[in-house]
Design a protein around this motif. Structure first.
Motif, PDB file in Angstrom:
ATOM      1  N   ASP A  93      35.053  57.974  32.173  1.00 17.82           N
ATOM      2  CA  ASP A  93      35.539  56.757  32.844  1.00 17.82           C
ATOM      3  C   ASP A  93      35.132  56.674  34.320  1.00 17.82           C
ATOM      4  O   ASP A  93      35.586  55.798  35.049  1.00 17.82           O
ATOM      5  N   SER A  94      34.274  57.594  34.762  1.00 17.07           N
ATOM      6  CA  SER A  94      33.702  57.580  36.125  1.00 17.07           C
ATOM      7  C   SER A  94      34.751  57.559  37.242  1.00 17.07           C
ATOM      8  O   SER A  94      34.532  56.948  38.280  1.00 17.07           O
ATOM      9  N   ASP A  95      35.861  58.279  37.030  1.00 17.22           N
ATOM     10  CA  ASP A  95      36.862  58.343  38.100  1.00 17.22           C
ATOM     11  C   ASP A  95      36.697  59.578  38.985  1.00 17.22           C
ATOM     12  O   ASP A  95      37.517  59.853  39.852  1.00 17.22           O
ATOM     13  N   GLY A  96      35.612  60.354  38.745  1.00 19.69           N
ATOM     14  CA  GLY A  96      35.324  61.502  39.599  1.00 19.69           C
ATOM     15  C   GLY A  96      36.086  62.765  39.235  1.00 19.69           C
ATOM     16  O   GLY A  96      36.123  63.719  40.013  1.00 19.69           O
ATOM     17  N   ARG A  97      36.688  62.774  38.069  1.00 19.56           N
ATOM     18  CA  ARG A  97      37.432  63.949  37.609  1.00 19.56           C
ATOM     19  C   ARG A  97      37.443  63.937  36.088  1.00 19.56           C
ATOM     20  O   ARG A  97      37.169  62.915  35.458  1.00 19.56           O
ATOM     21  N   ILE A  98      37.778  65.087  35.500  1.00 22.61           N
ATOM     22  CA  ILE A  98      37.765  65.229  34.045  1.00 22.61           C
ATOM     23  C   ILE A  98      39.202  65.311  33.532  1.00 22.61           C
ATOM     24  O   ILE A  98      39.942  66.221  33.908  1.00 22.61           O
ATOM     25  N   GLY A  99      39.579  64.348  32.703  1.00 20.20           N
ATOM     26  CA  GLY A  99      40.906  64.357  32.086  1.00 20.20           C
ATOM     27  C   GLY A  99      40.896  65.208  30.827  1.00 20.20           C
ATOM     28  O   GLY A  99      39.838  65.597  30.330  1.00 20.20           O
ATOM     29  N   ALA A 100      42.079  65.470  30.281  1.00 17.31           N
ATOM     30  CA  ALA A 100      42.203  66.309  29.085  1.00 17.31           C
ATOM     31  C   ALA A 100      41.430  65.732  27.903  1.00 17.31           C
ATOM     32  O   ALA A 100      40.750  66.461  27.178  1.00 17.31           O
ATOM     33  N   ASP A 101      41.508  64.420  27.715  1.00 20.13           N
ATOM     34  CA  ASP A 101      40.805  63.792  26.589  1.00 20.13           C
ATOM     35  C   ASP A 101      39.297  63.866  26.779  1.00 20.13           C
ATOM     36  O   ASP A 101      38.553  64.089  25.820  1.00 20.13           O
ATOM     37  N   GLU A 102      38.834  63.687  28.015  1.00 15.96           N
ATOM     38  CA  GLU A 102      37.390  63.774  28.295  1.00 15.96           C
ATOM     39  C   GLU A 102      36.902  65.200  28.052  1.00 15.96           C
ATOM     40  O   GLU A 102      35.827  65.406  27.482  1.00 15.96           O
ATOM     41  N   PHE A 103      37.691  66.182  28.482  1.00 14.25           N
ATOM     42  CA  PHE A 103      37.322  67.587  28.283  1.00 14.25           C
ATOM     43  C   PHE A 103      37.244  67.902  26.796  1.00 14.25           C
ATOM     44  O   PHE A 103      36.259  68.482  26.319  1.00 14.25           O
ATOM     45  N   GLN A 104      38.252  67.464  26.054  1.00 12.55           N
ATOM     46  CA  GLN A 104      38.282  67.714  24.614  1.00 12.55           C
ATOM     47  C   GLN A 104      37.098  67.044  23.925  1.00 12.55           C
ATOM     48  O   GLN A 104      36.456  67.640  23.067  1.00 12.55           O
ATOM     49  N   ALA A 105      36.776  65.822  24.315  1.00 11.23           N
ATOM     50  CA  ALA A 105      35.653  65.088  23.713  1.00 11.23           C
ATOM     51  C   ALA A 105      34.342  65.838  23.974  1.00 11.23           C
ATOM     52  O   ALA A 105      33.490  65.964  23.088  1.00 11.23           O
ATOM     53  N   MET A 106      34.181  66.368  25.188  1.00 15.46           N
ATOM     54  CA  MET A 106      32.946  67.091  25.525  1.00 15.46           C
ATOM     55  C   MET A 106      32.843  68.395  24.728  1.00 15.46           C
ATOM     56  O   MET A 106      31.784  68.704  24.187  1.00 15.46           O
TER      57      MET A 106
END
Length: 109
Positions: A93-106
């Protein structure tokens, strides 16, 4: 909780050794080598919680620099290039940080 309660020490060592040289860190390869890609979504979220050093619910760029050291205290810090590359790869989502869902998706993609 420690990372070694989720991942084997041997797998962590192998993943750390693979990216000892500066600018050799690849998040996807690291997650495969340390065994995280084979873990359940719940375990991946637990690992995220350990990596989120300040408990903000996000992994920020400053925390990413010390990513390898969270797995092994003697590991090197990530270079600026590696840190920015990691952030770009995971920050959907280009907010400059990695959320839990983004980390899990990666990790699980």
């Amino acid at each position: 909780m420690s990372l070694s309660s989720i991942l084997s020490a041997e797998a962590i060592d192998s993943a750390i050794k693979d990216c000892q040289a500066p600018d050799s860190f690849c998040p996807k390869k690291f997650f495969q080598l340390c065994g995280l890609t084979k873990k359940s979504p719940q375990d991946v979220k637990k690992v995220f919680g350990i990596l989120d050093n300040d408990g903000s619910g996000f992994i920020e760029e400053e925390e990413l620099k010390f990513f390898l050291q969270r797995f092994s205290p003697g590991a090197r810090v990530l270079t600026d290039k590696e840190t920015k590359g990691f952030l770009c790869a995971a920050d959907d989502d280009s907010d400059g940080r990695i959320g839990a869902d983004e980390f899990q998706a990666m990790v699980l993609s």
